[in-house]
Motif scaffolding. Structure first.
Motif, PDB file in Angstrom:
ATOM      1  N   SER A   1       0.832  -1.211   0.000  1.00  0.00           N
ATOM      2  CA  SER A   1       0.000   0.000   0.000  1.00  0.00           C
ATOM      3  C   SER A   1       0.865   1.258   0.000  1.00  0.00           C
ATOM      4  O   SER A   1       1.936   1.286   0.614  1.00  0.00           O
ATOM      5  N   TRP A   2       0.344   2.264  -0.649  1.00  0.00           N
ATOM      6  CA  TRP A   2       0.950   3.602  -0.580  1.00  0.00           C
ATOM      7  C   TRP A   2       0.063   4.447   0.321  1.00  0.00           C
ATOM      8  O   TRP A   2      -1.167   4.357   0.262  1.00  0.00           O
ATOM      9  N   HIS A   3       0.685   5.275   1.147  1.00  0.00           N
ATOM     10  CA  HIS A   3      -0.083   6.109   2.074  1.00  0.00           C
ATOM     11  C   HIS A   3       0.181   7.588   1.815  1.00  0.00           C
ATOM     12  O   HIS A   3       1.300   7.967   1.429  1.00  0.00           O
ATOM     13  N   PRO A   4      -0.831   8.433   2.044  1.00  0.00           N
ATOM     14  CA  PRO A   4      -0.647   9.868   1.796  1.00  0.00           C
ATOM     15  C   PRO A   4       0.228  10.538   2.853  1.00  0.00           C
ATOM     16  O   PRO A   4       0.256  10.112   4.008  1.00  0.00           O
ATOM     17  N   LEU A   5       0.921  11.565   2.423  1.00  0.00           N
ATOM     18  CA  LEU A   5       1.737  12.396   3.314  1.00  0.00           C
ATOM     19  C   LEU A   5       1.236  13.830   3.196  1.00  0.00           C
ATOM     20  O   LEU A   5       0.681  14.220   2.175  1.00  0.00           O
ATOM     21  N   GLU A   6       1.443  14.587   4.241  1.00  0.00           N
ATOM     22  CA  GLU A   6       1.163  16.020   4.168  1.00  0.00           C
ATOM     23  C   GLU A   6       2.075  16.737   5.154  1.00  0.00           C
ATOM     24  O   GLU A   6       2.722  16.099   5.994  1.00  0.00           O
ATOM     25  N   ILE A   7       2.119  18.044   5.030  1.00  0.00           N
ATOM     26  CA  ILE A   7       2.909  18.841   5.960  1.00  0.00           C
ATOM     27  C   ILE A   7       1.963  19.432   6.990  1.00  0.00           C
ATOM     28  O   ILE A   7       0.941  20.045   6.637  1.00  0.00           O
ATOM     29  N   SER A   8       2.279  19.256   8.263  1.00  0.00           N
ATOM     30  CA  SER A   8       1.436  19.805   9.323  1.00  0.00           C
ATOM     31  C   SER A   8       1.501  21.333   9.279  1.00  0.00           C
ATOM     32  O   SER A   8       2.600  21.905   9.309  1.00  0.00           O
ATOM     33  N   PRO A   9       0.338  22.005   9.230  1.00  0.00           N
ATOM     34  CA  PRO A   9       0.357  23.470   9.210  1.00  0.00           C
ATOM     35  C   PRO A   9       0.837  24.060  10.541  1.00  0.00           C
ATOM     36  O   PRO A   9       1.284  25.202  10.591  1.00  0.00           O
ATOM     37  N   GLU A  10       0.791  23.273  11.612  1.00  0.00           N
ATOM     38  CA  GLU A  10       1.192  23.783  12.936  1.00  0.00           C
ATOM     39  C   GLU A  10       2.714  23.894  13.072  1.00  0.00           C
ATOM     40  O   GLU A  10       3.233  24.911  13.502  1.00  0.00           O
ATOM     41  N   ASP A  11       3.420  22.822  12.698  1.00  0.00           N
ATOM     42  CA  ASP A  11       4.862  22.821  12.957  1.00  0.00           C
ATOM     43  C   ASP A  11       5.710  22.344  11.784  1.00  0.00           C
ATOM     44  O   ASP A  11       6.910  22.144  11.939  1.00  0.00           O
ATOM     45  N   GLY A  12       5.097  22.164  10.623  1.00  0.00           N
ATOM     46  CA  GLY A  12       5.867  21.820   9.423  1.00  0.00           C
ATOM     47  C   GLY A  12       6.376  20.383   9.385  1.00  0.00           C
ATOM     48  O   GLY A  12       7.199  20.040   8.536  1.00  0.00           O
ATOM     49  N   GLN A  13       5.897  19.540  10.305  1.00  0.00           N
ATOM     50  CA  GLN A  13       6.354  18.139  10.292  1.00  0.00           C
ATOM     51  C   GLN A  13       5.639  17.342   9.203  1.00  0.00           C
ATOM     52  O   GLN A  13       4.532  17.673   8.787  1.00  0.00           O
ATOM     53  N   LEU A  14       6.298  16.271   8.798  1.00  0.00           N
ATOM     54  CA  LEU A  14       5.709  15.353   7.826  1.00  0.00           C
ATOM     55  C   LEU A  14       4.655  14.504   8.555  1.00  0.00           C
ATOM     56  O   LEU A  14       4.953  13.907   9.589  1.00  0.00           O
ATOM     57  N   VAL A  15       3.437  14.475   8.003  1.00  0.00           N
ATOM     58  CA  VAL A  15       2.367  13.690   8.613  1.00  0.00           C
ATOM     59  C   VAL A  15       2.063  12.501   7.703  1.00  0.00           C
ATOM     60  O   VAL A  15       1.879  12.663   6.501  1.00  0.00           O
ATOM     61  N   VAL A  16       2.047  11.305   8.290  1.00  0.00           N
ATOM     62  CA  VAL A  16       1.748  10.077   7.544  1.00  0.00           C
ATOM     63  C   VAL A  16       0.375   9.592   7.978  1.00  0.00           C
ATOM     64  O   VAL A  16       0.080   9.564   9.174  1.00  0.00           O
ATOM     65  N   ASP A  17      -0.448   9.209   7.003  1.00  0.00           N
ATOM     66  CA  ASP A  17      -1.779   8.697   7.337  1.00  0.00           C
ATOM     67  C   ASP A  17      -1.904   7.249   6.859  1.00  0.00           C
ATOM     68  O   ASP A  17      -2.158   6.988   5.683  1.00  0.00           O
ATOM     69  N   LEU A  18      -1.723   6.318   7.804  1.00  0.00           N
ATOM     70  CA  LEU A  18      -1.769   4.898   7.452  1.00  0.00           C
ATOM     71  C   LEU A  18      -3.196   4.392   7.258  1.00  0.00           C
ATOM     72  O   LEU A  18      -3.394   3.270   6.808  1.00  0.00           O
ATOM     73  N   SER A  19      -4.185   5.214   7.610  1.00  0.00           N
ATOM     74  CA  SER A  19      -5.577   4.771   7.464  1.00  0.00           C
ATOM     75  C   SER A  19      -6.073   4.964   6.035  1.00  0.00           C
ATOM     76  O   SER A  19      -7.153   4.494   5.695  1.00  0.00           O
ATOM     77  N   LYS A  20      -5.299   5.674   5.213  1.00  0.00           N
ATOM     78  CA  LYS A  20      -5.733   5.932   3.835  1.00  0.00           C
ATOM     79  C   LYS A  20      -4.696   5.392   2.860  1.00  0.00           C
ATOM     80  O   LYS A  20      -3.529   5.262   3.208  1.00  0.00           O
ATOM     81  N   GLU A  21      -5.157   5.119   1.654  1.00  0.00           N
ATOM     82  CA  GLU A  21      -4.251   4.686   0.600  1.00  0.00           C
ATOM     83  C   GLU A  21      -4.325   5.652  -0.565  1.00  0.00           C
ATOM     84  O   GLU A  21      -5.354   6.300  -0.768  1.00  0.00           O
TER      85      GLU A  21
END
Ligand code: FES
Length: 166
Positions: free
Chosen positions: A137-157
């Protein structure tokens, strides 16, 4: 005298049987007050600032996910084998190889191997050997608007052409 002790004995036996009946009837209700709860870490989590990830592949062992970085481009591939859920390992090549998968030619850097039953996956997730029935599976990534960290969402593909550009 003997009849009195027999009556007392029978009273105790009947009391015991009724008591057992009550306990066995009430037990499921009492047990339902304490449900089985499985405490798992949240599926969406912060993995740290993008600058912390070196070029290439980083494995987040406790989350069983691989983060790939190429310049300012990121993507995440699950480390959970699609056969029976063992954790796959990334086996890098000595030198990149040209590979064509799903009509796309690219420079492959390695492959994933499952230690349990020998499944193998290309570095873009496609299964090509062993019993694994489908790609990783591939999972989406995003940048947290609060602190610029990389956010990984394992619940989505997401599809295998997904990339996050930071
Ligand atoms: S769990 Fe990976 S091949 Fe069986």
């Amino acid at each position: 005298m003997e009849s009195k002790s027999r009556r007392s004995f029978l009273t105790r036996v009947i009391g015991g049987v009724l008591g057992l009946g009550f306990v066995s009837t009430a037990w499921p209700y009492v047990r339902s007050l304490f449900p089985n709860v499985l405490y798992e870490p949240p599926q969406r989590f912060k993995a740290g600032p993008p600058g912390n990830f070196s070029e290439g592949t980083t494995f987040l062992e406790d989350r069983r996910v691989f983060i790939f970085r190429k310049g300012n481009t990121f993507h995440a591939i699950s480390g959970v084998c699609t056969h029976l859920g063992c954790t796959v390992k990334f086996a890098p090549y000595q030198k990149p190889k040209k590979r064509t998968v799903r009509g796309l030619t690219y420079e492959a850097k390695g492959e994933f191997h499952c230690p349990c039953h020998g499944s193998k996956f290309y570095d873009e997730g496609t299964n090509f050997a062993g019993p694994a029935p489908r790609p990783l599976s591939w999972h989406p990534l995003e940048i947290s608007p609060e602190d610029g960290q990389l956010v990984v969402d394992l619940s989505k593909e997401v599809s295998r052409d997904y990339r996050l550009v930071v």
